[in-house]
Scaffold this motif. Sequence first.
Motif, mmCIF file in Angstrom:
data_model
loop_
_atom_site.group_PDB
_atom_site.id
_atom_site.type_symbol
_atom_site.label_atom_id
_atom_site.label_comp_id
_atom_site.label_asym_id
_atom_site.label_seq_id
_atom_site.Cartn_x
_atom_site.Cartn_y
_atom_site.Cartn_z
ATOM 1 N N ALA A 196 -20.476 -18.092 -25.028
ATOM 2 C CA ALA A 196 -20.036 -17.488 -26.291
ATOM 3 C C ALA A 196 -20.854 -17.990 -27.468
ATOM 4 C CB ALA A 196 -18.560 -17.788 -26.511
ATOM 5 N N LEU A 197 -21.455 -19.184 -27.304
ATOM 6 C CA LEU A 197 -22.236 -19.774 -28.385
ATOM 7 C C LEU A 197 -23.721 -19.451 -28.299
ATOM 8 C CD1 LEU A 197 -20.612 -23.340 -28.446
ATOM 9 C CD2 LEU A 197 -20.108 -21.414 -29.965
ATOM 10 N N ILE A 198 -24.259 -19.370 -27.085
ATOM 11 C CA ILE A 198 -25.717 -19.266 -26.948
ATOM 12 C C ILE A 198 -26.180 -17.949 -26.331
ATOM 13 C CG2 ILE A 198 -25.948 -21.767 -26.786
ATOM 14 C CD1 ILE A 198 -26.311 -21.430 -23.765
ATOM 15 N N SER A 199 -25.298 -16.992 -26.138
ATOM 16 C CA SER A 199 -25.703 -15.698 -25.577
ATOM 17 C C SER A 199 -25.237 -14.576 -26.491
ATOM 18 C CB SER A 199 -25.137 -15.507 -24.171
ATOM 19 O OG SER A 199 -23.722 -15.398 -24.207
ATOM 20 N N LEU A 251 -28.963 -14.518 -22.461
ATOM 21 C CA LEU A 251 -29.057 -15.930 -22.808
ATOM 22 C C LEU A 251 -30.308 -16.178 -23.642
ATOM 23 C CD1 LEU A 251 -27.687 -18.716 -22.156
ATOM 24 C CD2 LEU A 251 -29.297 -18.890 -20.250
ATOM 25 N N ALA A 252 -30.142 -16.859 -24.753
ATOM 26 C CA ALA A 252 -31.279 -17.137 -25.636
ATOM 27 C C ALA A 252 -32.087 -18.302 -25.083
ATOM 28 C CB ALA A 252 -30.776 -17.454 -27.041
ATOM 29 N N HIS A 253 -32.912 -17.997 -24.087
ATOM 30 C CA HIS A 253 -33.737 -19.028 -23.458
ATOM 31 C C HIS A 253 -35.019 -18.378 -22.946
ATOM 32 C CE1 HIS A 253 -35.046 -22.292 -20.821
ATOM 33 N NE2 HIS A 253 -34.136 -23.060 -21.406
ATOM 34 N N SER A 275 -31.534 -14.114 -18.942
ATOM 35 C CA SER A 275 -32.162 -14.788 -20.072
ATOM 36 C C SER A 275 -33.179 -13.866 -20.744
ATOM 37 C CB SER A 275 -32.862 -16.062 -19.596
ATOM 38 O OG SER A 275 -33.947 -15.739 -18.745
ATOM 39 N N GLU A 276 -33.525 -14.199 -21.966
ATOM 40 C CA GLU A 276 -34.571 -13.449 -22.660
ATOM 41 C C GLU A 276 -35.895 -13.561 -21.908
ATOM 42 O OE1 GLU A 276 -34.616 -15.053 -26.573
ATOM 43 O OE2 GLU A 276 -32.822 -13.960 -27.226
ATOM 44 N N GLY A 277 -36.117 -14.703 -21.282
ATOM 45 C CA GLY A 277 -37.329 -14.867 -20.478
ATOM 46 C C GLY A 277 -37.369 -13.904 -19.312
#
Length: 301
Positions: free
Chosen positions: A123-126, A138-140, A158-160
């Motif tokens: 909830a915080l990083i996606s 996912l912001a990675h 993930s973004e990757g």
Amino acid sequence: MITAVVLAALATACALGSWRFTTARWTSRAPRLAIIVWQSLGVAWGLATTGTMLAYAVQPYGTGVLPGLIAFANGEAPLEAWDPLHVLALIAGLTALAVLVVVLLTAGVQALRARRRHRMLLALISHDDPGVPGVRVLAHPGAAAYCVPGLRSQVVVSEGALKLLSQDELAAVLAHEAAHVRERHDLVLLPFAALRRALPWSRVVADAQAQVELLIEMAADDRARRYCSPRRLATALLRFGTAGAMPTPNGMLGVHAHNVMARVDRLIKPGPELATSVRYGFIALSVTLLTTTPFLWIIQL
């Protein structure tokens, strides 16, 4: 006494069958069937092993394992018939049974906690992405694709991974992860992970867990093939393997580098289907194991 001997023979047969099953070559041709056989072997082995000790322990009652345990709990013990061996067998059997139950419950609770914590982290990083509706991004920069199983299941990339994969390859990976969620492969893995906790020294248990992990990946591949090209899924797996995919978080199911080539070869060059007679034979074996072992807990031979 005969019941204890039969249960001991069944436990030995299950252990030997599991050992031989780890090197079986047909399993990749029918992964779902192989998973069922593995589950039946595991359940039968656990019940037969503990049942052997308990059947000998309750022999003074002249009843089956379950009726004998009920009689013991009700205080109906013929004290003159008990000797140190029967007492030791009772303690060992109840301890082994308790350990199996406790490690299974512990593994389940830990998995639920890990998923709850991971949902809070997501909830915080996606974030949501209109390009992949229903999927958390996912912001990675690393390559990652996995699912968070459960009643509130989620598929995460993930973004990757979005940069690494083409649209067709991404669709194949998402179909694979959706298959894990739909078929609840986390529940398939849970008892094997619990058994590994109970018997960390056992090579057979370790090989069984590794085999089941590969089989559920193959089963998810088969499900994904209904909605995408097998070659697209194969190339996506190769991209993840060469890019060095991020480790899947604890308690989740996702793409990882283990056994990639075995899965790729199977997708590109699928082997012949297992003969119908062989399938029915293994189904009959599984049904026999799952019905005979509990039955031996009830009757007295």
